[in-house]
Design an enzyme around this catalytic site. Structure first.
Site, PDB file in Angstrom:
ATOM      1  N   HIS A 363     -50.841   4.248  20.089  1.00 57.52           N
ATOM      2  CA  HIS A 363     -51.531   4.804  21.262  1.00 57.52           C
ATOM      3  C   HIS A 363     -50.573   5.118  22.412  1.00 57.52           C
ATOM      4  O   HIS A 363     -50.935   4.993  23.588  1.00 57.52           O
ATOM      5  CB  HIS A 363     -52.640   3.848  21.732  1.00 57.52           C
ATOM      6  CG  HIS A 363     -53.549   3.415  20.625  1.00 57.52           C
ATOM      7  ND1 HIS A 363     -54.458   4.265  20.035  1.00 57.52           N
ATOM      8  CD2 HIS A 363     -53.660   2.225  19.965  1.00 57.52           C
ATOM      9  CE1 HIS A 363     -55.099   3.619  19.070  1.00 57.52           C
ATOM     10  NE2 HIS A 363     -54.625   2.384  19.005  1.00 57.52           N
ATOM     11  N   CYS A 364     -49.351   5.538  22.064  1.00 55.86           N
ATOM     12  CA  CYS A 364     -48.328   5.824  23.082  1.00 55.86           C
ATOM     13  C   CYS A 364     -48.163   4.639  24.029  1.00 55.86           C
ATOM     14  O   CYS A 364     -48.013   4.804  25.243  1.00 55.86           O
ATOM     15  CB  CYS A 364     -48.661   7.100  23.858  1.00 55.86           C
ATOM     16  SG  CYS A 364     -48.591   8.595  22.861  1.00 55.86           S
ATOM     17  N   ALA A 365     -48.201   3.443  23.461  1.00 53.73           N
ATOM     18  CA  ALA A 365     -48.050   2.217  24.252  1.00 53.73           C
ATOM     19  C   ALA A 365     -47.296   1.182  23.414  1.00 53.73           C
ATOM     20  O   ALA A 365     -47.776   0.068  23.194  1.00 53.73           O
ATOM     21  CB  ALA A 365     -49.413   1.688  24.686  1.00 53.73           C
TER      22      ALA A 365
END
EC number: 2.8.1.7
Length: 407
Positions: A363-365
């Site tokens: 999740h781009c995290a």
């Protein structure tokens, strides 16, 4: 008056689709929300009957298109309660907005030896631009950690702040955990230390009212496609005195007042100095229609409906064996989970067979994944059109996967 869920769903044409022979349950709105008829129709109407290049056109269509674009700027300012439409910059999305601040404000006002603060729960769009600034200019990036419950350890913020802290960049709502951060208090602390504050509103803008003057943030950024608008259009809000003090990031047409090969360049005032080249006028029209749609539905009503739906979802998910939930007890818009020891990709693939669309991965995290010691998570997200029946289908799908695959 009850929330008009059937009417709302009828406004979104894609929700009538089938996937793999099943009715679509779209639980991926945190990645990108579906678009109502009014947004699709407004953008199409603009291209069919109103389109022309904006700025400085002498003919009627150009003048009308320019006026329509500036009317949407006014609408955005009203939607987030900015003091002036001149505090609204049109960009491609949240990512470009943060990069603009990092490259314009950051490279001008953050000097070698200074520091800035981000948090452990940020999207990569609110990490990487600051890391790039740090690498290029000798700036220290400090990180506010997570607490055990999935909230920010805000007690550490005063420890991180000092006389050389120039900026705090923080998400209002985590795109993974759904944590609603106490940004108003954090803003006050940072400003008391002399720092400016950027709020990433990519997730909050679709779930709750936003008042930038009440928050007293210096910058606020969001994307149109998260709030039922088109892709490729977003907003940077910046306090006017800051925007006016910042140099342009990109050069070209529309952002200048005068260009001379002999005497150089005179830039336009903000916000136009940050809008080089031909803007996404169709996307801007669609964004205006999306804000109209949300306003007509009622942001407080949306907030109440989604809060009730979230509670229903969290209770329903307790029926799934071996399900691990990530994040605080009170969350907004998103639910992150894993099922037993199964990779999120496998769980998401099975759900897709059942017509249920969720998001899987990091999740781009990635720093958040590292914090929890997992490579990926599943994420289901809620929107104005999500129903209890779709939550029930998610629960039944996860139970079925557990029966098929075990723990």
């Amino acid at each position: 008056m009850s929330y008009p869920i059937e009417r709302v769903r009828a406004d979104f044409p894609l929700l009538a689709s089938e996937v793999n022979g099943q009715p679509l349950a779209y639980l991926d709105s945190a990645a990108s929300a579906q678009k109502p008829h009014s947004v699709i129709d407004r953008e199409a109407e603009f291209y069919r009957h109103e389109y022309a290049a904006v700025h400085r056109g002498i003919h009627t269509l150009s003048a009308q298109a320019t006026s329509a674009m500036e009317a949407v700027r006014e609408k955005v300012a009203s939607f987030i309660n900015a003091a002036s439409a001149e505090e609204i910059v049109f960009v491609r999305g949240t990512t470009e907005a943060i990069n603009l601040v990092a490259n314009s404000y950051g490279r001008t006002f953050i000097q070698p030896g200074d520091n800035l603060i981000i948090t452990e729960m940020e999207h990569h769009a609110n990490i990487v631009p600051w890391q790039m600034l740090a690498e290029a200019h000798g700036v220290e990036v400090r990180v506010l950690p997570l607490a055990e419950d999935g909230s920010l350890d805000v007690a550490q913020l005063p420890v991180l702040l000092d006389e050389r802290t120039r900026l705090l960049a923080v998400t209002q709502i985590s795109n993974v955990l759904g944590t609603l951060n106490p940004v108003k208090a954090m803003i006050a602390q940072a400003k008391a230390a002399g720092a400016v504050v950027l709020i990433d509103g990519a997730q909050s803008i679709m779930h709750q009212p936003v008042d930038v003057q009440d928050l007293d943030c210096d910058f606020f950024v969001f994307s149109g496609h998260k709030i039922y608008g088109p892709s490729g259009i977003g907003v940077l809000y910046g306090k006017r005195d800051l925007l006016q003090a910042m140099p342009p990031w990109e050069g070209g047409g529309a952002m200048i007042r005068q260009v001379s090969l002999r005497t150089g360049i005179t830039y336009a005032d903000s916000p136009w100095r940050f809008e080089a080249g031909s803007p996404n006028t169709g996307g801007i029209m669609g964004l205006g229609a999306a804000l109209d749609y949300v306003t007509a539905l009622g942001r407080e009503d949306i907030q109440r409906y989604e809060s009730s739906l979230m509670q229903y979802a969290l209770e329903a998910l307790t029926q799934v064996p071996d399900l691990t939930l990530y994040g605080p007890a009170e969350r907004h818009g998103v639910i992150a989970f894993n099922l037993g020891q199964h990779h999120a990709y496998d769980v998401g693939s099975f759900l897709d067979r059942y017509g249920i669309a969720i998001r899987t991965g990091h999740h781009c995290a990635m720093p958040l994944m590292e914090h929890y010691g997992v490579p990926s998570m599943c994420r289901a997200s809620l929107a104005v059109y999500t129903t209890r029946e779709e939550i029930d289908r998610l629960v039944a799908g996860l139970q079925r996967i557990h029966r098929l695959l075990g723990s």
